[in-house]
Design a protein around this motif. Structure first.
Motif, PDB file in Angstrom:
ATOM      1  N   GLN A 289       0.799  -1.216   0.000  1.00  0.00           N
ATOM      2  CA  GLN A 289       0.000   0.000   0.000  1.00  0.00           C
ATOM      3  C   GLN A 289       0.836   1.272   0.000  1.00  0.00           C
ATOM      4  O   GLN A 289       0.415   2.295  -0.497  1.00  0.00           O
ATOM      5  CB  GLN A 289      -0.961  -0.011   1.205  1.00  0.00           C
ATOM      6  CG  GLN A 289      -0.293  -0.117   2.571  1.00  0.00           C
ATOM      7  CD  GLN A 289       0.110   1.222   3.148  1.00  0.00           C
ATOM      8  OE1 GLN A 289      -0.448   2.234   2.765  1.00  0.00           O
ATOM      9  NE2 GLN A 289       1.046   1.230   4.071  1.00  0.00           N
ATOM     10  N   ARG A 290       2.051   1.224   0.522  1.00  0.00           N
ATOM     11  CA  ARG A 290       2.854   2.440   0.553  1.00  0.00           C
ATOM     12  C   ARG A 290       3.312   2.866  -0.841  1.00  0.00           C
ATOM     13  O   ARG A 290       3.761   3.990  -1.049  1.00  0.00           O
ATOM     14  CB  ARG A 290       4.073   2.249   1.456  1.00  0.00           C
ATOM     15  CG  ARG A 290       5.094   1.244   0.966  1.00  0.00           C
ATOM     16  CD  ARG A 290       6.111   0.954   2.064  1.00  0.00           C
ATOM     17  NE  ARG A 290       7.139   0.022   1.627  1.00  0.00           N
ATOM     18  CZ  ARG A 290       8.345   0.387   1.189  1.00  0.00           C
ATOM     19  NH1 ARG A 290       8.639   1.672   1.117  1.00  0.00           N
ATOM     20  NH2 ARG A 290       9.224  -0.504   0.826  1.00  0.00           N
ATOM     21  N   TYR A 291       3.210   1.959  -1.822  1.00  0.00           N
ATOM     22  CA  TYR A 291       3.599   2.306  -3.186  1.00  0.00           C
ATOM     23  C   TYR A 291       2.436   2.894  -3.987  1.00  0.00           C
ATOM     24  O   TYR A 291       2.657   3.418  -5.077  1.00  0.00           O
ATOM     25  CB  TYR A 291       4.096   1.063  -3.932  1.00  0.00           C
ATOM     26  CG  TYR A 291       5.395   0.513  -3.405  1.00  0.00           C
ATOM     27  CD1 TYR A 291       6.598   1.171  -3.642  1.00  0.00           C
ATOM     28  CD2 TYR A 291       5.429  -0.667  -2.682  1.00  0.00           C
ATOM     29  CE1 TYR A 291       7.795   0.663  -3.164  1.00  0.00           C
ATOM     30  CE2 TYR A 291       6.629  -1.185  -2.201  1.00  0.00           C
ATOM     31  CZ  TYR A 291       7.800  -0.512  -2.440  1.00  0.00           C
ATOM     32  OH  TYR A 291       8.973  -1.018  -1.967  1.00  0.00           O
ATOM     33  N   SER A 294       2.323   6.996  -4.410  1.00  0.00           N
ATOM     34  CA  SER A 294       3.507   7.457  -5.156  1.00  0.00           C
ATOM     35  C   SER A 294       3.509   6.888  -6.566  1.00  0.00           C
ATOM     36  O   SER A 294       3.890   7.574  -7.524  1.00  0.00           O
ATOM     37  CB  SER A 294       4.787   7.055  -4.422  1.00  0.00           C
ATOM     38  OG  SER A 294       4.842   5.638  -4.248  1.00  0.00           O
TER      39      SER A 294
END
Length: 303
Positions: A289-291, A294
């Motif tokens: 999810q952190r990608y 971005s």
């Protein structure tokens, strides 16, 4: 000798005081923040979260607390028996293995093809490149249900019915992944690739040693979307398979419904089966999810 005349200083427009704004914790700012931010966010969260929460809660309820006019939110007698029956009534392990194979193989091929296609559309010179990109956009706009009948005739004709490769093959192309990666590749500085070309790097080396590493967030976003769509795909596996040996998890839930629906106590078991289906997707989402943000923003601006 007369005294000097007094000097009058006139304030320039640039030195005018700034307009008065509401304080950070003023009543007007709080009302705007709550009405324009927190209320829509809370409503959207409830719309998405409440069905999932109800599914998880119902999976721990006995049948008497589901089929009743006395509504109860929290189970009075929570039980895990629904999960036991969901995994034993049907060959759940086989369904899970089939879904894992289809998702892993299909996603790996689709993401690889999206990377190669996007690289070719941006960095390789060949005729009718823009026409091909327009055709990819057209494929992105056409609903996949349109191709179900031709795909069935083709796959069944070459012996792909009730096979895992028959489930994987028709969906190997991903217009969304190609479009997103192409938009991101166009934002990469041309000098980076030119320097590698001067050093003697070919297209294959430039792709996997330069373009792919700096595009990891966008590639991870495409991978996440592809994995979720492959894992949750229902219509095509339902059409091309009718044997339990080749069914995936979403299709396997139909067997669970058919085996328990006639006796009136299958809702809790269905809820438990649905929870088991979405848990792997939530794990993958938590890992990647952190990608997402971005990756999507990197591909939103092009030269």
């Amino acid at each position: 000798m007369s005294a000097p005349a007094p000097v009058t200083v006139t304030a320039s427009p640039a030195s005018a005081p700034p307009p008065i704004r509401d304080r950070a914790f003023s009543k007007a700012n709080l009302v705007k923040t709550i009405a324009g931010g927190y209320v829509p966010l809370a409503v959207a969260t409830l719309i998405v979260f409440l069905p999932l929460a109800w599914m998880v809660i119902s999976s721990f309820k006995p049948v008497g607390e589901i089929l009743t006019t006395d509504l109860t939110v929290i189970p009075r007698e929570p039980t895990a028996q629904n999960y036991v029956q969901a995994t034993t009534t049907v060959p759940f392990g086989r369904f899970f293995l089939n879904s894992t194979i289809v998702t892993f193989v299909g996603s790996a091929i689709k993401v690889t093809l999206a990377i190669l296609t996007a690289y070719a559309l941006v960095f390789v010179r060949f005729p009718f490149k823009n026409v091909i990109f327009v055709l990819i956009l057209v494929a992105l706009m056409v609903p996949p249900q349109v191709a179900i009948l031709p795909n069935y005739v083709l796959i069944a004709g070459i012996g792909g019915k009730n096979t895992l490769w028959g489930i994987i093959l028709p969906g190997l192309g991903t217009a969304f992944g190609t479009f997103l990666l192409r938009q991101h590749f166009m934002t990469l500085p041309g000098s980076l690739l030119e320097a590698a070309e001067i050093d003697g790097a070919g297209h294959w080396r430039r792709l996997w040693q330069i373009v792919a590493p700096v595009s990891l967030p966008s590639i991870a976003t495409v991978a996440l979307v592809t994995i979720v769509s492959e894992w949750n795909d229902y219509i095509w596996p339902l059409i091309i398979t009718d044997r339990a040996e080749t069914m995936t998890l979403p299709v396997g839930l139909t067997l669970l419904q058919n085996s328990e629906g006639n006796v009136g106590n299958g809702w809790g078991i269905l809820m438990a089966g649905a929870v088991l289906v979405i848990v792997p997707v939530l794990v993958v989402f938590a890992m990647l999810q952190r990608y997402i943000v971005s990756g999507l923003t990197q591909g939103s601006v092009s030269n």
